[in-house]
Design an enzyme around this catalytic site. Structure first.
Site, PDB file in Angstrom:
ATOM      1  N   LYS A  44      38.818  36.746  44.382  1.00 62.05           N
ATOM      2  CA  LYS A  44      38.081  37.353  45.498  1.00 62.05           C
ATOM      3  C   LYS A  44      37.963  36.444  46.724  1.00 62.05           C
ATOM      4  CE  LYS A  44      37.531  40.870  44.392  1.00 62.05           C
ATOM      5  NZ  LYS A  44      38.663  41.821  44.031  1.00 62.05           N
ATOM      6  N   THR A  47      43.244  36.618  48.214  1.00 56.61           N
ATOM      7  CA  THR A  47      44.571  36.672  47.581  1.00 56.61           C
ATOM      8  C   THR A  47      45.438  37.788  48.182  1.00 56.61           C
ATOM      9  OG1 THR A  47      43.227  36.379  45.576  1.00 56.61           O
ATOM     10  CG2 THR A  47      45.619  36.525  45.275  1.00 56.61           C
ATOM     11  N   HIS A  99      45.654  32.538  40.004  1.00 55.03           N
ATOM     12  CA  HIS A  99      44.255  32.097  40.132  1.00 55.03           C
ATOM     13  C   HIS A  99      44.028  30.836  39.308  1.00 55.03           C
ATOM     14  CE1 HIS A  99      42.962  35.624  42.273  1.00 55.03           C
ATOM     15  NE2 HIS A  99      42.948  36.455  41.253  1.00 55.03           N
ATOM     16  N   SER A 129      31.759  39.637  46.504  1.00 54.88           N
ATOM     17  CA  SER A 129      32.955  40.464  46.398  1.00 54.88           C
ATOM     18  C   SER A 129      33.247  40.751  44.912  1.00 54.88           C
ATOM     19  CB  SER A 129      34.130  39.736  47.059  1.00 54.88           C
ATOM     20  OG  SER A 129      35.298  40.502  46.988  1.00 54.88           O
TER      21      SER A 129
HETATM   22  S1  PPS Z   1      41.570  39.469  43.850  1.00 53.62           S
HETATM   23  O1  PPS Z   1      41.072  40.568  42.982  1.00 53.62           O
HETATM   24  O2  PPS Z   1      41.137  38.152  43.364  1.00 53.62           O
HETATM   25  O3  PPS Z   1      43.020  39.534  44.060  1.00 53.62           O
HETATM   26  O4  PPS Z   1      40.837  39.722  45.247  1.00 53.62           O
HETATM   27  P1  PPS Z   1      41.181  38.989  46.618  1.00 53.62           P
HETATM   28  O5  PPS Z   1      42.289  39.696  47.278  1.00 53.62           O
HETATM   29  O6  PPS Z   1      41.289  37.525  46.402  1.00 53.62           O
HETATM   30  O7  PPS Z   1      39.842  39.186  47.434  1.00 53.62           O
HETATM   31  C1  PPS Z   1      39.413  40.450  47.880  1.00 53.62           C
HETATM   32  C2  PPS Z   1      38.555  40.186  49.100  1.00 53.62           C
HETATM   33  O8  PPS Z   1      39.397  39.846  50.215  1.00 53.62           O
HETATM   34  C3  PPS Z   1      39.134  40.780  51.275  1.00 53.62           C
HETATM   35  N1  PPS Z   1      40.331  41.008  52.102  1.00 53.62           N
HETATM   36  C4  PPS Z   1      40.371  40.796  53.432  1.00 53.62           C
HETATM   37  N2  PPS Z   1      39.434  40.306  54.268  1.00 53.62           N
HETATM   38  C5  PPS Z   1      39.778  40.228  55.593  1.00 53.62           C
HETATM   39  N3  PPS Z   1      40.960  40.631  56.078  1.00 53.62           N
HETATM   40  C6  PPS Z   1      41.933  41.122  55.274  1.00 53.62           C
HETATM   41  N4  PPS Z   1      43.089  41.519  55.788  1.00 53.62           N
HETATM   42  C7  PPS Z   1      41.642  41.215  53.879  1.00 53.62           C
HETATM   43  N5  PPS Z   1      42.343  41.648  52.792  1.00 53.62           N
HETATM   44  C8  PPS Z   1      41.536  41.507  51.732  1.00 53.62           C
HETATM   45  C9  PPS Z   1      38.713  42.032  50.524  1.00 53.62           C
HETATM   46  O9  PPS Z   1      38.116  42.969  51.367  1.00 53.62           O
HETATM   47  C10 PPS Z   1      37.770  41.438  49.496  1.00 53.62           C
HETATM   48  O10 PPS Z   1      36.566  40.949  50.057  1.00 53.62           O
HETATM   49  P2  PPS Z   1      35.225  41.822  50.205  1.00 53.62           P
HETATM   50  O11 PPS Z   1      34.179  40.832  50.658  1.00 53.62           O
HETATM   51  O12 PPS Z   1      34.916  42.390  48.867  1.00 53.62           O
HETATM   52  O13 PPS Z   1      35.509  42.851  51.247  1.00 53.62           O
END
Ligand code: PPS
Length: 285
Positions: A44, A47, A99, A129
């Site tokens: 979260k 990624t 991860h 998240s």
């Molecule tokens: S996972 O399940 O570990 O693969 O999740 P991961 O992708 O690491 O984290 C998900 C959070 O990243 C946010 N996210 C973004 N934030 C800003 N801009 C972009 N383009 C973007 N893409 C993914 C996503 O919304 C999750 O955070 P939260 O706080 O829940 O919105």
């Protein structure tokens, strides 16, 4: 311990996509190549965002890979069951997600010239998240109350273990040539600068137009519309996005809407204790 997880040396891994066999393959058998690029994150922490940006850097801004290949196939997870099938015969440069903590990389990593791009996120936001993710993902245990989840997170009794241990395993290699440390927060604040840094690290000359295209495609609202990146193809009995999306808010500081003052202070005290002596300048409050 929940039957939803493979438990390996105290670490919880979601059984939905990971098995003892896939872990063994990743650690013992996976042949790292010099041209491999690993995207490494604690869960979260951005990624999915990196799985959009890095392929666009390699395609010089051509949107085809991100509009036609689902992200789990585009930048497969090293530890997942389908890693072998997706990566073994893939031409270089291979883009790979994990991860894992530093010591969990494949045995062959140290002999290679493979690169690692690490993205960190404020642990309070990663926690929030994750809390919401646990409530939409059938393959994870229920998050329970926020205060209960907070305790589990601080104790590292969550998938992939402790946020503190993750950072502590990677931060010491920050000056190594193969390694680039980025934060979610800097990426959001100055995407152009971060994409430029990434391009230089990955040996890719990016024109200003290409960078513009990458910035535009990887904006939260655009990625939210991209069915190859928003997990909308996952059936709702596995990932129920009716009330909360995988791409949920995409902001910095949502923890302020979830933590009480007391919870925040408690978190800060655990943070100070766990990060003591690490010289890690981020996320102190
Ligand atoms: S996972 O399940 O570990 O693969 O999740 P991961 O992708 O690491 O984290 C998900 C959070 O990243 C946010 N996210 C973004 N934030 C800003 N801009 C972009 N383009 C973007 N893409 C993914 C996503 O919304 C999750 O955070 P939260 O706080 O829940 O919105």
């Amino acid at each position: 311990m929940s039957e939803l997880y493979v438990v390996h040396e105290g670490f919880l891994f979601p059984k939905h996509v990971i098995s003892e066999e896939s872990l063994r393959y990743a650690w013992e058998e996976f042949q790292v190549r010099d041209e491999d690029v690993f995207i490494v994150t604690y869960p979260k922490s951005g990624t999915t965002w990196m799985q959009e940006i890095v392929p666009l850097i390699f395609s010089n801004g051509d949107l085809t890979p991100v509009l036609s290949i689902p992200n789990w196939q585009r930048v497969p997870w090293l530890e997942h069951n389908f890693c072998k099938g997706l990566l073994e015969d893939r031409p270089s440069p291979r883009l790979i997600t994990t991860h894992f903590q530093r010591h969990m990389l494949p045995k062959t990593f140290d002999k290679s010239k493979a690169k690692v791009v690490y993205m960190a996120r404020h642990p309070k936001d990663a926690l929030v998240s994750s809390f919401h993710y646990h409530n939409i993902a059938a393959f994870l245990d229920n998050a329970g109350r926020f205060d209960e989840f907070l305790d589990k997170f601080l104790e590292g009794k969550v998938m992939y273990g402790s946020w503190f241990d993750h950072i502590k395993s990677w931060w010491p290699v920050r000056d190594q040539e193969y390694f680039l440390f980025l934060t979610y927060e800097e990426m959001l604040q100055d995407t152009r600068n971060t994409v430029t840094k990434l391009g230089e690290f990955l040996g890719k000359q990016l024109s200003s137009d290409t960078i513009d295209k990458i910035i535009s495609q990887t904006k939260f609202n655009n990625m939210k519309q991209n069915s190859m990146s928003n997990y909308s193809f996952v059936p709702s009995d596995i990932l129920n996005q009716e009330n909360s999306n995988f791409l949920r808010k995409g902001i910095v500081g949502d923890w302020k809407n979830h933590f009480t003052q007391a919870q925040s202070e408690y978190f800060n005290s655990v943070f100070a204790e766990r990060m003591k002596g690490l010289n890690f300048p981020y996320y102190k409050d």
